[in-house]
Write a protein that holds these residues in place. Sequence first.
Motif, PDB file in Angstrom:
ATOM      1  N   GLY A 125       0.804  -1.219   0.000  1.00  0.00           N
ATOM      2  CA  GLY A 125       0.000   0.000   0.000  1.00  0.00           C
ATOM      3  C   GLY A 125       0.829   1.256   0.000  1.00  0.00           C
ATOM      4  O   GLY A 125       0.303   2.364   0.011  1.00  0.00           O
ATOM      5  N   HIS A 126       2.145   1.096  -0.074  1.00  0.00           N
ATOM      6  CA  HIS A 126       3.073   2.225  -0.020  1.00  0.00           C
ATOM      7  C   HIS A 126       3.250   2.828  -1.410  1.00  0.00           C
ATOM      8  O   HIS A 126       3.443   2.107  -2.386  1.00  0.00           O
ATOM      9  N   ASP A 127       3.199   4.152  -1.499  1.00  0.00           N
ATOM     10  CA  ASP A 127       3.262   4.824  -2.800  1.00  0.00           C
ATOM     11  C   ASP A 127       4.553   4.530  -3.550  1.00  0.00           C
ATOM     12  O   ASP A 127       4.579   4.518  -4.784  1.00  0.00           O
ATOM     13  N   ALA A 128       5.653   4.332  -2.811  1.00  0.00           N
ATOM     14  CA  ALA A 128       6.959   4.161  -3.467  1.00  0.00           C
ATOM     15  C   ALA A 128       7.283   2.701  -3.772  1.00  0.00           C
ATOM     16  O   ALA A 128       8.382   2.412  -4.237  1.00  0.00           O
ATOM     17  N   THR A 129       6.371   1.787  -3.495  1.00  0.00           N
ATOM     18  CA  THR A 129       6.642   0.378  -3.753  1.00  0.00           C
ATOM     19  C   THR A 129       6.771   0.109  -5.255  1.00  0.00           C
ATOM     20  O   THR A 129       5.965   0.578  -6.052  1.00  0.00           O
ATOM     21  N   VAL A 130       7.796  -0.645  -5.616  1.00  0.00           N
ATOM     22  CA  VAL A 130       7.994  -1.101  -6.989  1.00  0.00           C
ATOM     23  C   VAL A 130       7.696  -2.600  -7.008  1.00  0.00           C
ATOM     24  O   VAL A 130       8.171  -3.343  -6.147  1.00  0.00           O
ATOM     25  N   VAL A 131       6.902  -3.055  -7.969  1.00  0.00           N
ATOM     26  CA  VAL A 131       6.581  -4.478  -8.105  1.00  0.00           C
ATOM     27  C   VAL A 131       6.890  -4.898  -9.532  1.00  0.00           C
ATOM     28  O   VAL A 131       6.497  -4.215 -10.487  1.00  0.00           O
ATOM     29  N   ALA A 132       7.611  -5.999  -9.692  1.00  0.00           N
ATOM     30  CA  ALA A 132       7.979  -6.469 -11.032  1.00  0.00           C
ATOM     31  C   ALA A 132       7.967  -7.982 -11.082  1.00  0.00           C
ATOM     32  O   ALA A 132       8.159  -8.660 -10.066  1.00  0.00           O
ATOM     33  N   PHE A 133       7.738  -8.527 -12.281  1.00  0.00           N
ATOM     34  CA  PHE A 133       7.860  -9.958 -12.553  1.00  0.00           C
ATOM     35  C   PHE A 133       9.077 -10.154 -13.453  1.00  0.00           C
ATOM     36  O   PHE A 133       9.433  -9.278 -14.244  1.00  0.00           O
ATOM     37  N   ARG A 134       9.685 -11.360 -13.351  1.00  0.00           N
ATOM     38  CA  ARG A 134      10.872 -11.625 -14.155  1.00  0.00           C
ATOM     39  C   ARG A 134      10.917 -13.085 -14.578  1.00  0.00           C
ATOM     40  O   ARG A 134      10.525 -13.978 -13.829  1.00  0.00           O
ATOM     41  N   VAL A 135      11.399 -13.316 -15.810  1.00  0.00           N
ATOM     42  CA  VAL A 135      11.697 -14.662 -16.288  1.00  0.00           C
ATOM     43  C   VAL A 135      13.073 -14.645 -16.938  1.00  0.00           C
ATOM     44  O   VAL A 135      13.604 -13.590 -17.300  1.00  0.00           O
ATOM     45  N   ALA A 136      13.664 -15.843 -17.078  1.00  0.00           N
ATOM     46  CA  ALA A 136      14.968 -15.989 -17.714  1.00  0.00           C
ATOM     47  C   ALA A 136      14.963 -17.211 -18.610  1.00  0.00           C
ATOM     48  O   ALA A 136      14.157 -18.140 -18.426  1.00  0.00           O
ATOM     49  N   THR A 137      15.869 -17.227 -19.587  1.00  0.00           N
ATOM     50  CA  THR A 137      15.915 -18.330 -20.556  1.00  0.00           C
ATOM     51  C   THR A 137      16.921 -19.403 -20.173  1.00  0.00           C
ATOM     52  O   THR A 137      17.082 -20.365 -20.914  1.00  0.00           O
ATOM     53  N   SER A 138      17.599 -19.280 -19.032  1.00  0.00           N
ATOM     54  CA  SER A 138      18.578 -20.292 -18.633  1.00  0.00           C
ATOM     55  C   SER A 138      17.860 -21.565 -18.202  1.00  0.00           C
ATOM     56  O   SER A 138      16.730 -21.539 -17.704  1.00  0.00           O
ATOM     57  N   MET A 139      18.534 -22.714 -18.347  1.00  0.00           N
ATOM     58  CA  MET A 139      17.936 -23.990 -17.970  1.00  0.00           C
ATOM     59  C   MET A 139      17.635 -24.014 -16.477  1.00  0.00           C
ATOM     60  O   MET A 139      16.629 -24.574 -16.044  1.00  0.00           O
ATOM     61  N   ARG A 140      18.503 -23.405 -15.667  1.00  0.00           N
ATOM     62  CA  ARG A 140      18.312 -23.426 -14.217  1.00  0.00           C
ATOM     63  C   ARG A 140      17.036 -22.715 -13.800  1.00  0.00           C
ATOM     64  O   ARG A 140      16.440 -23.034 -12.775  1.00  0.00           O
ATOM     65  N   GLN A 141      16.616 -21.743 -14.619  1.00  0.00           N
ATOM     66  CA  GLN A 141      15.446 -20.958 -14.256  1.00  0.00           C
ATOM     67  C   GLN A 141      14.219 -21.254 -15.109  1.00  0.00           C
ATOM     68  O   GLN A 141      13.229 -20.534 -15.061  1.00  0.00           O
ATOM     69  N   ALA A 142      14.290 -22.338 -15.876  1.00  0.00           N
ATOM     70  CA  ALA A 142      13.152 -22.722 -16.712  1.00  0.00           C
ATOM     71  C   ALA A 142      11.967 -23.112 -15.834  1.00  0.00           C
ATOM     72  O   ALA A 142      12.123 -23.705 -14.768  1.00  0.00           O
ATOM     73  N   GLY A 143      10.767 -22.764 -16.292  1.00  0.00           N
ATOM     74  CA  GLY A 143       9.569 -23.125 -15.556  1.00  0.00           C
ATOM     75  C   GLY A 143       9.342 -22.326 -14.290  1.00  0.00           C
ATOM     76  O   GLY A 143       8.595 -22.755 -13.403  1.00  0.00           O
ATOM     77  N   GLU A 144       9.959 -21.158 -14.201  1.00  0.00           N
ATOM     78  CA  GLU A 144       9.836 -20.323 -13.008  1.00  0.00           C
ATOM     79  C   GLU A 144       9.389 -18.914 -13.383  1.00  0.00           C
ATOM     80  O   GLU A 144       9.696 -18.417 -14.479  1.00  0.00           O
ATOM     81  N   LEU A 145       8.639 -18.297 -12.504  1.00  0.00           N
ATOM     82  CA  LEU A 145       8.247 -16.900 -12.608  1.00  0.00           C
ATOM     83  C   LEU A 145       8.634 -16.234 -11.298  1.00  0.00           C
ATOM     84  O   LEU A 145       8.176 -16.657 -10.235  1.00  0.00           O
ATOM     85  N   ASP A 146       9.487 -15.223 -11.364  1.00  0.00           N
ATOM     86  CA  ASP A 146       9.924 -14.510 -10.177  1.00  0.00           C
ATOM     87  C   ASP A 146       9.108 -13.243  -9.976  1.00  0.00           C
ATOM     88  O   ASP A 146       8.742 -12.565 -10.950  1.00  0.00           O
ATOM     89  N   CYS A 147       8.862 -12.922  -8.729  1.00  0.00           N
ATOM     90  CA  CYS A 147       8.226 -11.661  -8.355  1.00  0.00           C
ATOM     91  C   CYS A 147       9.161 -10.937  -7.408  1.00  0.00           C
ATOM     92  O   CYS A 147       9.766 -11.552  -6.527  1.00  0.00           O
ATOM     93  N   ARG A 148       9.296  -9.633  -7.576  1.00  0.00           N
ATOM     94  CA  ARG A 148      10.173  -8.844  -6.715  1.00  0.00           C
ATOM     95  C   ARG A 148       9.501  -7.534  -6.372  1.00  0.00           C
ATOM     96  O   ARG A 148       8.744  -6.979  -7.163  1.00  0.00           O
ATOM     97  N   PHE A 149       9.790  -7.043  -5.183  1.00  0.00           N
ATOM     98  CA  PHE A 149       9.176  -5.793  -4.756  1.00  0.00           C
ATOM     99  C   PHE A 149      10.019  -5.131  -3.681  1.00  0.00           C
ATOM    100  O   PHE A 149      10.829  -5.775  -3.014  1.00  0.00           O
ATOM    101  N   MET A 150       9.826  -3.834  -3.544  1.00  0.00           N
ATOM    102  CA  MET A 150      10.460  -3.074  -2.479  1.00  0.00           C
ATOM    103  C   MET A 150       9.717  -3.335  -1.180  1.00  0.00           C
ATOM    104  O   MET A 150       8.501  -3.563  -1.183  1.00  0.00           O
ATOM    105  N   THR A 151      10.428  -3.333  -0.049  1.00  0.00           N
ATOM    106  CA  THR A 151       9.789  -3.522   1.249  1.00  0.00           C
ATOM    107  C   THR A 151       9.830  -2.226   2.048  1.00  0.00           C
ATOM    108  O   THR A 151      10.741  -1.419   1.910  1.00  0.00           O
ATOM    109  N   HIS A 152       8.819  -2.038   2.867  1.00  0.00           N
ATOM    110  CA  HIS A 152       8.705  -0.841   3.691  1.00  0.00           C
ATOM    111  C   HIS A 152       8.167  -1.249   5.061  1.00  0.00           C
ATOM    112  O   HIS A 152       7.393  -2.195   5.171  1.00  0.00           O
ATOM    113  N   PRO A 153       8.547  -0.550   6.156  1.00  0.00           N
ATOM    114  CA  PRO A 153       9.503   0.544   6.160  1.00  0.00           C
ATOM    115  C   PRO A 153      10.932   0.035   6.003  1.00  0.00           C
ATOM    116  O   PRO A 153      11.201  -1.135   6.251  1.00  0.00           O
TER     117      PRO A 153
END
Length: 295
Positions: free
Chosen positions: A42-70
Amino acid sequence: MPGTPEVEELCSAIEQSARKLGVAYSRDKVWPILTAYGDAFGHDATVVAFRVATSMRQAGELDCRFMTHPKEREPYAVALSNGITPETDHPVGDLLADIQERCPVDSYGIDFGVVGGFKKVYGFFTPETLQKVSTFADMPSMPRSLAANADFLARHGVADRVNVIGIDYGHRTVNVYLGAPAECYEPETIRSMLRELGMAEPSEQLLKLGEKSFGLYVTLNWESSKIERICYAVTTTDLATLPIPVEPEIVRFAQSIPYGGAERKFVYGIALAAEGEYHKIEAHLKWQAGVMDYI
């Protein structure tokens, strides 16, 4: 356990994108992580993103990342206290505390996988408080490979340009993000740097993307004195403007991510490791101007 509307909305977006990408989704895996950091969304400055990669180690995965507050709340401690990552006696478990003791961390981010669960914590520094490689190299919990490569980093003008540290608890690696000078992105310099690190010759795609990069990062571990991986990244609001063709699975990913803003933002990177090159993309669901990009 009920969550805030923001947490419910993000959980729904993760499920929707995972299903479109054919990534195995389990609310039981995702929900505890989102609720542990629920006050962030609910924080105005929070950034939220999804990420994927083409490497075999990361196949079949969806990453989510975000800023934490406070920012005063230590995100690794939150993960431990909520049981979303295990206790460890490995040095990786002490590294964030060592950083906090010695460096003015401005803000934090976390990264988790829909399949793999909690993965990383990021510590960010402001442009006014960029840190020295030597500060981290002297930390007792830091991989010795950083000290072993300090001269290499100094020769390329990044010894005092650390802007983000990423700690991967699952893979036991550390990413050191560097605001490198313009000459580091020239094709001949990229070739020279990679040759010195004992890595393979870069592809033309990496060289073309490298010329447009806003930054680079190196990956270290506790088992080797070498730099494990190096990555170059660019930002764009239109994948068609990139200087390289975009991998089909990345196009599919970009089309799968919901976004309610006026302008989509992507961070596109190419990494080179022992197993070869791979591409990755971060698509923002929510972002703020002036917030550090990373991938």
